[in-house]
Design a protein around this motif. Structure first.
Motif, PDB file in Angstrom:
ATOM      1  N   LEU A 177      11.472   7.960  -8.403  1.00  0.00           N
ATOM      2  CA  LEU A 177      11.842   8.165  -7.008  1.00  0.00           C
ATOM      3  C   LEU A 177      10.672   8.708  -6.185  1.00  0.00           C
ATOM      4  O   LEU A 177      10.407   8.256  -5.068  1.00  0.00           O
ATOM      5  CB  LEU A 177      13.022   9.130  -6.918  1.00  0.00           C
ATOM      6  N   ILE A 178       9.953   9.683  -6.739  1.00  0.00           N
ATOM      7  CA  ILE A 178       8.847  10.303  -6.005  1.00  0.00           C
ATOM      8  C   ILE A 178       7.728   9.291  -5.750  1.00  0.00           C
ATOM      9  O   ILE A 178       7.196   9.187  -4.636  1.00  0.00           O
ATOM     10  CB  ILE A 178       8.319  11.524  -6.774  1.00  0.00           C
ATOM     11  N   LEU A 179       7.359   8.545  -6.791  1.00  0.00           N
ATOM     12  CA  LEU A 179       6.285   7.569  -6.633  1.00  0.00           C
ATOM     13  C   LEU A 179       6.671   6.468  -5.656  1.00  0.00           C
ATOM     14  O   LEU A 179       5.853   6.032  -4.840  1.00  0.00           O
ATOM     15  CB  LEU A 179       5.915   6.969  -7.989  1.00  0.00           C
ATOM     16  N   TYR A 180       7.929   6.020  -5.730  1.00  0.00           N
ATOM     17  CA  TYR A 180       8.358   4.978  -4.801  1.00  0.00           C
ATOM     18  C   TYR A 180       8.376   5.508  -3.371  1.00  0.00           C
ATOM     19  O   TYR A 180       7.928   4.835  -2.440  1.00  0.00           O
ATOM     20  CB  TYR A 180       9.735   4.448  -5.187  1.00  0.00           C
ATOM     21  N   GLY A 181       8.892   6.717  -3.177  1.00  0.00           N
ATOM     22  CA  GLY A 181       8.889   7.315  -1.845  1.00  0.00           C
ATOM     23  C   GLY A 181       7.483   7.519  -1.308  1.00  0.00           C
ATOM     24  O   GLY A 181       7.206   7.288  -0.124  1.00  0.00           O
ATOM     25  N   LEU A 182       6.554   7.949  -2.184  1.00  0.00           N
ATOM     26  CA  LEU A 182       5.165   8.140  -1.772  1.00  0.00           C
ATOM     27  C   LEU A 182       4.530   6.820  -1.360  1.00  0.00           C
ATOM     28  O   LEU A 182       3.790   6.745  -0.371  1.00  0.00           O
ATOM     29  CB  LEU A 182       4.381   8.777  -2.926  1.00  0.00           C
ATOM     30  N   PHE A 183       4.855   5.762  -2.116  1.00  0.00           N
ATOM     31  CA  PHE A 183       4.287   4.459  -1.750  1.00  0.00           C
ATOM     32  C   PHE A 183       4.830   3.984  -0.413  1.00  0.00           C
ATOM     33  O   PHE A 183       4.067   3.467   0.421  1.00  0.00           O
ATOM     34  CB  PHE A 183       4.603   3.421  -2.838  1.00  0.00           C
ATOM     35  N   VAL A 184       6.136   4.114  -0.183  1.00  0.00           N
ATOM     36  CA  VAL A 184       6.718   3.661   1.082  1.00  0.00           C
ATOM     37  C   VAL A 184       6.093   4.410   2.255  1.00  0.00           C
ATOM     38  O   VAL A 184       5.793   3.816   3.306  1.00  0.00           O
ATOM     39  CB  VAL A 184       8.249   3.850   1.059  1.00  0.00           C
ATOM     40  N   ALA A 185       5.850   5.719   2.080  1.00  0.00           N
ATOM     41  CA  ALA A 185       5.197   6.491   3.138  1.00  0.00           C
ATOM     42  C   ALA A 185       3.782   5.982   3.383  1.00  0.00           C
ATOM     43  O   ALA A 185       3.323   5.885   4.527  1.00  0.00           O
ATOM     44  CB  ALA A 185       5.181   7.971   2.757  1.00  0.00           C
ATOM     45  N   THR A 186       3.085   5.654   2.303  1.00  0.00           N
ATOM     46  CA  THR A 186       1.736   5.113   2.440  1.00  0.00           C
ATOM     47  C   THR A 186       1.747   3.760   3.129  1.00  0.00           C
ATOM     48  O   THR A 186       0.910   3.466   3.994  1.00  0.00           O
ATOM     49  CB  THR A 186       1.083   4.973   1.043  1.00  0.00           C
ATOM     50  N   GLN A 187       2.728   2.929   2.764  1.00  0.00           N
ATOM     51  CA  GLN A 187       2.792   1.567   3.290  1.00  0.00           C
ATOM     52  C   GLN A 187       3.192   1.527   4.758  1.00  0.00           C
ATOM     53  O   GLN A 187       2.695   0.678   5.508  1.00  0.00           O
ATOM     54  CB  GLN A 187       3.790   0.744   2.467  1.00  0.00           C
ATOM     55  N   THR A 188       4.059   2.407   5.176  1.00  0.00           N
ATOM     56  CA  THR A 188       4.638   2.302   6.522  1.00  0.00           C
ATOM     57  C   THR A 188       4.102   3.326   7.520  1.00  0.00           C
ATOM     58  O   THR A 188       4.288   3.138   8.722  1.00  0.00           O
ATOM     59  CB  THR A 188       6.170   2.471   6.449  1.00  0.00           C
ATOM     60  N   VAL A 189       3.446   4.397   7.042  1.00  0.00           N
ATOM     61  CA  VAL A 189       3.022   5.461   7.956  1.00  0.00           C
ATOM     62  C   VAL A 189       1.514   5.677   7.906  1.00  0.00           C
ATOM     63  O   VAL A 189       0.782   5.344   8.842  1.00  0.00           O
ATOM     64  CB  VAL A 189       3.760   6.785   7.643  1.00  0.00           C
ATOM     65  N   ARG A 190       1.027   6.199   6.806  1.00  0.00           N
ATOM     66  CA  ARG A 190      -0.353   6.684   6.766  1.00  0.00           C
ATOM     67  C   ARG A 190      -1.395   5.563   6.683  1.00  0.00           C
ATOM     68  O   ARG A 190      -2.472   5.668   7.267  1.00  0.00           O
ATOM     69  CB  ARG A 190      -0.543   7.647   5.590  1.00  0.00           C
ATOM     70  N   HIS A 191      -1.085   4.506   5.952  1.00  0.00           N
ATOM     71  CA  HIS A 191      -2.069   3.429   5.765  1.00  0.00           C
ATOM     72  C   HIS A 191      -1.415   2.066   5.965  1.00  0.00           C
ATOM     73  O   HIS A 191      -1.602   1.155   5.152  1.00  0.00           O
ATOM     74  CB  HIS A 191      -2.700   3.524   4.375  1.00  0.00           C
ATOM     75  N   ARG A 192      -0.689   1.931   7.043  1.00  0.00           N
ATOM     76  CA  ARG A 192       0.023   0.679   7.307  1.00  0.00           C
ATOM     77  C   ARG A 192      -0.930  -0.504   7.386  1.00  0.00           C
ATOM     78  O   ARG A 192      -0.591  -1.625   6.962  1.00  0.00           O
ATOM     79  CB  ARG A 192       0.807   0.816   8.614  1.00  0.00           C
TER      80      ARG A 192
END
Length: 367
Positions: A177-192
């Protein structure tokens, strides 16, 4: 007559999901005759096509990488619900159902969807171009999740067999869950921008290739609801025709594991078609977002769900892969890493991934 036909053709994306859901409600839990199986299969194909249409409408409204994320997560949530439901039904193979389904999804997405997308993109432009930073982050996350959830249980010693102990299962679920959530944040917010399509010169395309104006919010919300109906219908109808598939597999003298492969192919068909259509428009990065995002969501959401379900489900929860599948996973990680690093791929890379998928299918048919 022509006006009515054009009106019906324009409304088919809205009518087909409703029709498929109605057929699902009428056939759920019943023994189907060959004629009804043929009808259900037609509705299944229509639901797949309508799901792709509505996913593209949503993607046009919200843009990338949000559009591919919506389709990947929607399909996976319904897939997880199906897995938990089938596990609750019990049976000899319920304990390994989550492992088999997740591994099938990983092989189909990381080798099938990725391989076909690279092949189509490279054949159109000689070289398929994508963003190595974003694709590498996605593939690295998939490899880590697969290693922690599917490879590691084979080598632990706290519990007999390829199983996690309760504490290890909690760790695997939390890490997923943590890794998937971290990836989604990376994909959609910090490094879109890492996950946006790129030109042959490597320039980021922040937009889409649609010439029409984006749909209204109301149209997008309607498509979101119809996408959910279509995906529920796809999974439910696939489960409905599974007895016919099982009978055909048994009549052909093939292993029972082939049924899982066929059902996984049906469930992932909307993403496969959407990825191929994106690759044909020279949006290979969008195709890779769909493929790797689906693999990641399959692991990142399924493992926590079955960990929670195991509290009340009887029997063991087998997650560890066997030796043959371990070799295929290792080859997939190695070949995928070499494919991602340059940010460019020729038809050769697409062929390599498709050969790994073919090996998986052949070994499922003839272990």
């Amino acid at each position: 007559m022509n006006d009515r036909f054009r009106l019906l053709a324009a409304r088919w994306p809205a009518l087909v999901p409703v029709l498929a859901a109605l057929v699902l409600a009428l056939t759920w839990g019943r023994s189907l005759s060959p004629v009804v199986v043929a009808l259900v299969s037609c509705c299944l194909a229509g639901a797949v096509l309508s799901a792709v249409h509505h996913a593209e409408v949503i993607a046009h409204r919200v843009g990338e990488p949000f559009g591919s994320l919506v389709l990947a997560v929607a399909v996976t949530i319904i897939e997880v619900a199906l897995i938990v439901t089938l596990m609750a039904d019990g049976g000899e193979k319920a304990g390994s159902l989550a492992r088999d389904t997740v591994f099938a999804a990983v092989m189909i997405t990381c080798n099938g969807i990725v391989g076909l997308s690279l092949l189509v993109g490279a054949l159109r432009r000689r070289v398929a171009v994508f963003n190595a930073e974003g694709t590498g982050a996605a593939f690295g996350t998939v490899a880590t999740l697969a290693g922690l959830s599917l490879a590691l249980p084979t080598f632990t010693t706290s519990t007999p067999g390829p199983q996690f102990s309760p504490a290890q299962l909690v760790f695997a679920a939390a890490a997923s869950l943590i890794l998937y959530g971290l990836f989604v944040a990376t994909q959609t917010v910090r490094h879109r921008d890492y996950f946006l399509p790129v030109t042959a010169e490597g320039e980021v395309i922040d937009g889409d290739d649609h010439h029409a104006a984006p749909p209204s919010a109301r149209t997008a919300l309607t498509s979101l609801g119809l996408l959910g109906v279509a995906l529920v219908s796809v999974v439910g109808l696939a489960k409905g025709v599974s007895p016919a598939i099982e009978s055909a597999v048994a009549a052909a003298g093939l292993p029972a594991s082939v049924v899982g492969v066929v059902i996984a192919l049906l469930v992932l068909l909307p993403e496969t078609i959407a990825a191929l259509r994106a690759a044909r428009r020279d949006r290979v990065q969008t195709s890779l977002n769909l493929g790797l995002g689906s693999a990641m969501a399959s692991i990142g959401l399924t493992i926590p769900a079955v960990a929670v379900a195991s509290v009340w489900l009887d029997g063991p929860l087998v997650l560890g892969l066997g030796a043959t599948h371990m070799v295929l996973l290792a080859l997939t990680v190695a070949v995928g890493t070499l494919t991602v690093i340059p940010g460019r791929a020729t038809p050769l890379q697409g062929g390599l991934h498709l050969s790994l998928l073919a090996a998986y299918v052949v070994l499922a048919v003839s272990p």
